[in-house]
Design an enzyme around this catalytic site. Structure first.
Site, short mmCIF file in Angstrom:
data_model
loop_
_atom_site.label_atom_id
_atom_site.label_comp_id
_atom_site.label_asym_id
_atom_site.label_seq_id
_atom_site.Cartn_x
_atom_site.Cartn_y
_atom_site.Cartn_z
N TRP A 264 43.14 26.50 47.21
CA TRP A 264 41.92 26.67 46.78
C TRP A 264 42.14 28.93 46.55
O TRP A 264 42.18 28.80 47.79
CB TRP A 264 40.76 26.64 48.27
CG TRP A 264 39.23 27.33 48.13
CD1 TRP A 264 38.75 27.81 47.10
CD2 TRP A 264 38.60 26.95 49.39
NE1 TRP A 264 37.61 28.25 47.85
CE2 TRP A 264 37.57 27.90 49.43
CE3 TRP A 264 39.05 26.73 50.28
CZ2 TRP A 264 36.67 28.43 50.39
CZ3 TRP A 264 38.39 27.75 52.40
CH2 TRP A 264 37.27 28.17 51.56
N LYS B 6 27.54 22.98 49.04
CA LYS B 6 27.93 22.14 47.62
C LYS B 6 26.76 20.66 47.08
O LYS B 6 25.81 20.71 46.50
CB LYS B 6 29.12 21.87 46.40
CG LYS B 6 29.94 23.11 46.90
CD LYS B 6 30.17 23.89 46.38
CE LYS B 6 31.75 24.77 47.28
NZ LYS B 6 32.00 25.27 46.83
N ASP C 227 39.74 18.86 54.31
CA ASP C 227 39.09 20.13 54.79
C ASP C 227 38.02 18.86 53.20
O ASP C 227 38.06 18.81 52.78
CB ASP C 227 39.17 21.06 53.47
CG ASP C 227 38.52 21.98 53.00
OD1 ASP C 227 36.98 21.39 53.50
OD2 ASP C 227 38.89 23.37 52.62
C1 LMR Z 1 34.84 28.19 44.80
O1 LMR Z 1 36.05 27.45 45.06
O2 LMR Z 1 34.59 28.84 43.87
C2 LMR Z 1 33.45 28.11 46.23
O3 LMR Z 1 34.07 27.08 47.10
C3 LMR Z 1 33.49 29.19 46.71
C4 LMR Z 1 34.12 29.86 47.42
O4 LMR Z 1 33.89 30.27 48.85
O5 LMR Z 1 35.36 29.96 46.58
#
Ligand code: LMR
Length: 419
Positions: free
Chosen positions: A134, A257, A221
């Protein structure tokens, strides 16, 4: 006057939020935002779910609502409903009293509290997170949260095979074989961010075997329950399999989300223990961690979610909204895939329709991503991750043509390939 704040190093920008700002500042009329992970309608607008609006009106008219503090561990009605959504209403683990939830500041806040608990109370010091992960080019967020939360050793496990554009299960299992006992393994419950590829149930079984055998600690997660398949139960199947096997774990949940409650910071931390003996002590330690961090969580978003989840009619309405969002994403996948094939865009594009959830990991190179931004005002992460919800009927042709022209102008070379 001299300042004490000299010599502070400039930290790197947070890519998704930096792109969000650049997009807002961009005055080009064709601009397209495929960067930050937030749902957009076919008109390219944020969507306040109708059921959320309805409940907000009910709450505003309810004289019994007030702004008193919530308990340190949050709204119990919310945590119970969220835990049951994750583990299933008939979950034996819940019936046996071995699972409980704690309200948190969305998924990131949940991760941070979990990290502090694991490092300070259980004295775990090593964690593994997926590569890629992420927000991964500049700062991987799992890494940031866990090291800030007290962990000493941050390790990556292989997740992605760039050639097949799919999961590298063998690489993943090999990396986890080397992990020391009690290493925390951060897993994405569904709709892996950024790749949009999840293990099959059979592959999850192999991951669970290894975790049990090597006495590792799984932390799920779960930020996209409902977004991967449109079905809340299907999207929780990996977590539920671990629960059925009697594995102890933590799962962090975000309602950003699936409820569209991004800025209300609604989250839950689910603990699943082997027995009930240590439950009160565990809760007491988390109480101290939260008290020393932000004291207690906000009410508004959690009240909305618990009101919806505890009323069968509202719950059904919400499930319908989830189906609307996930099916629009699927349509956009098909739309982009078809257009790229029709244009004869170099490369193989089937992964666009095979990946699931909000994101597609396109395989576009950094150079191509840069050109798409500078020349076409199309914003996406440097890793090539795109938010499928940023696409709609009005911009699909524009985006597909831009990708096609960009790839022909800057073909992928061997050195672009990190595999
Ligand atoms: C993303 O991955 O774009 C979202 O989860 C927003 C974030 O907080 O990174």
């Amino acid at each position: 006057m001299s300042t004490r704040f000299t010599g502070i190093k400039l930290g790197p920008p947070i890519e998704v939020f930096a792109l969000q700002k650049s997009f807002i500042d961009d005055t080009d009329e064709n601009k397209v935002n495929l960067a930050i992970g937030a749902y957009r309608t076919n008109e390219g607008k944020p969507w306040v779910l109708p059921v959320v609006k309805k409940v907000e009106k009910l709450l505003a008219a309810d004289d019994l609502q007030n702004h008193e503090y919530l308990p340190v561990l949050g709204l119990e009605a919310f945590s119970e409903a969220a835990t049951s959504m994750l583990l299933g209403a008939n979950s034996p683990v819940i019936a046996q009293g071995r699972a409980f939830g704690i309200q948190s500041l969305s998924g990131t806040g949940a991760l941070r509290v979990a990290a502090e608990f694991l490092s300070r109370i259980l004295h775990y010091d090593t964690f593994y997170y997926s590569k890629p992960s992420w927000d991964y080019v500049l700062i991987e967020n799992h890494r940031l949260v866990f090291t800030n939360g007290g962990f000493k050793n941050a390790c990556e496990y292989t997740y992605w095979n760039e050639k097949t554009r799919n999961i590298d299960l063998e690489g993943m299992l090999n990396d986890l074989k080397d992990a020391p006992e009690n290493a925390v393994i951060v897993l994405h419950a569904c709709a892996h961010n950024p790749t949009g590829c999840d293990p099959t149930l059979e592959q999850w079984g192999k991951i669970a075997d290894l975790i049990q055998e090597k006495r590792l600690f799984p932390l799920f997660d779960s930020a996209y329950q409902g977004f991967a398949s449109g079905d809340l139960d299907k999207d929780a199947c990996a977590v539920r399999m671990f629960a059925e096997r009697g594995i102890e774990f933590i799962c962090t949940q975000s309602f950003a989300k699936n409820f569209g409650l991004y800025n209300e910071r609604v989250g839950n931390i689910v603990f699943v223990l082997a027995d009930t003996k240590e439950l009160i002590q565990t809760k007491s330690q988390i109480t101290l961690i939260i008290r020393g961090m932000y004291s207690n969580p906000p009410n508004h978003g959690a009240r909305i979610v618990s009101t919806v989840m505890r009323n069968p009619e509202l719950f059904e309405e919400w499930r319908d909204h989830i189906r609307t969002m996930s099916s629009r994403i699927k349509q956009m996948r098909v739309g982009l895939h078809q257009r790229l094939l029709k244009l004869g865009t170099p490369g193989i594009w089937d992964h666009i329709i095979q990946q699931i959830g909000m994101f597609s990991y396109t395989g576009l190179t950094e150079r191509q991503v840069q050109h798409l931004k500078e020349h076409y005002h199309i914003y996406m992460l440097r890793s090539g991750r795109i938010n499928m919800c940023g696409l709609n009927e009005s911009n699909l042709d524009y985006v597909a043509n831009a990708i096609d022209e960009t790839i022909k102008l800057f073909p992928q070379t061997q050195s672009d390939c990190t595999c």
